[in-house]
Design an enzyme around this catalytic site. Sequence first.
Site, PDB file in Angstrom:
ATOM      1  CG  ASN A   9      -1.666   1.284   1.458  1.00 54.58           C
ATOM      2  OD1 ASN A   9      -1.771   1.899   0.582  1.00 54.58           O
ATOM      3  ND2 ASN A   9      -2.067   1.453   2.696  1.00 54.58           N
ATOM      4  CE  LYS A  11      -0.086   3.326   4.741  1.00 56.40           C
ATOM      5  NZ  LYS A  11      -0.098   3.361   6.167  1.00 56.40           N
ATOM      6  CG  HIS A  93      -5.683   1.899   5.271  1.00 58.65           C
ATOM      7  ND1 HIS A  93      -5.313   2.800   6.309  1.00 58.65           N
ATOM      8  CD2 HIS A  93      -4.929   1.415   5.191  1.00 58.65           C
ATOM      9  CE1 HIS A  93      -4.194   2.693   6.636  1.00 58.65           C
ATOM     10  NE2 HIS A  93      -3.744   1.614   5.829  1.00 58.65           N
ATOM     11  CD  GLU A  95      -2.893   5.462   6.710  1.00 52.95           C
ATOM     12  OE1 GLU A  95      -2.848   5.531   5.601  1.00 52.95           O
ATOM     13  OE2 GLU A  95      -1.864   4.969   7.358  1.00 52.95           O
ATOM     14  CD  GLU A 163      -3.379  -2.340   7.488  1.00 50.79           C
ATOM     15  OE1 GLU A 163      -2.330  -2.673   6.979  1.00 50.79           O
ATOM     16  OE2 GLU A 163      -4.006  -1.575   7.142  1.00 50.79           O
ATOM     17  N   GLY A 169       2.721   2.181  10.744  1.00 49.34           N
ATOM     18  CA  GLY A 169       3.847   3.337  10.422  1.00 49.34           C
ATOM     19  C   GLY A 169       4.339   3.784  11.781  1.00 49.34           C
ATOM     20  CB  SER A 208       5.112  -1.919  12.206  1.00 46.87           C
ATOM     21  OG  SER A 208       4.804  -0.629  12.254  1.00 46.87           O
ATOM     22  N   GLY A 229       2.692  -1.221   4.192  1.00 45.82           N
ATOM     23  CA  GLY A 229       2.871   0.352   3.613  1.00 45.82           C
ATOM     24  C   GLY A 229       4.132   0.622   3.466  1.00 45.82           C
TER      25      GLY A 229
HETATM   26  P1  PGA Z   1       2.963   0.141   7.614  1.00 42.00           P
HETATM   27  O1  PGA Z   1       1.423   0.725   7.127  1.00 42.00           O
HETATM   28  O2  PGA Z   1       3.512  -1.077   6.925  1.00 42.00           O
HETATM   29  O3  PGA Z   1       3.687   1.527   6.971  1.00 42.00           O
HETATM   30  O4  PGA Z   1       2.818   0.192   8.968  1.00 42.00           O
HETATM   31  C1  PGA Z   1       0.415  -0.565   6.904  1.00 42.00           C
HETATM   32  C2  PGA Z   1      -0.776  -0.125   6.270  1.00 42.00           C
HETATM   33  O5  PGA Z   1      -1.088   1.090   6.695  1.00 42.00           O
HETATM   34  O6  PGA Z   1      -1.353  -0.831   5.457  1.00 42.00           O
END
Ligand code: PGA
Length: 249
Positions: A9, A11, A93, A95, A163, A169, A208, A229
Amino acid sequence: MKAKLAAGNWKMNGLSGDLIEIETLIGGLSASECDVLICPPATLIHRMHDMAIGSDLLIGAQDCHPELKGAHTGDLSAAMLADAGATHVILGHSERRADHGETDAIVRAKAVTALERGLTAIVCVGETEAERDAGTTLAVIGTQLCDSLPGSSVAAHVVIAYEPVWAIGTGRTPTLEQIAEVHAFLREQLTDRFADEGNGMRLLYGGSVKPENAQAIFALANVDGALVGGASLKAADFARIVTALSDAK
Ligand code: PGA
């Protein structure tokens, strides 16, 4: 047997200059035994799709509108994303739930449209840190799962991503026991509702995931891949995660 899935992803990251990462990723994919997907910003879907022709790399989107067309300035429909070359779409997601107030009902409406247009929906669920601390993780996730998934969900076209919001992140991840607990719960909920189809739906862990922790996470029962991500932005990192998934179990 269901194919495992390594999904990246991007983003709101990625300009033309970053397409070199996709070229590198494709170059190293031949030995991969799992499905490999990159979901770039919508502006790069078509170009990545063209680059991926003849390779095993799949291209997806990060969101779609619940309606197929109409007066929705700035939005993109599932039909448009499919037309640009996407085969998958991430929905719900955290976010988007936070930034755009997306409810489970909105996520479900988007999933219905995505499935109608032949896209595979990757539906995201996950608890906040406060919810985990309050001991409500499974209750929160159970509600999100139940209310976000349409009744028309089938194993071939629905993927669930667990998630935890606090792990995205941040470099922090749940313990392996915590991931295993949630994934077992998700599997139980899915088989209760969708029987064999629910048993076949792929369950991804996200938050992460890095080359360093991927192997241990992929060894867990009911983990069929990852939604990645930050570590999907560089081909070298993502390729190591793909290898860990191909080698798992
Ligand atoms: P991250 O994001 O691997 O940077 O933690 C994962 C995601 O939001 O899909």
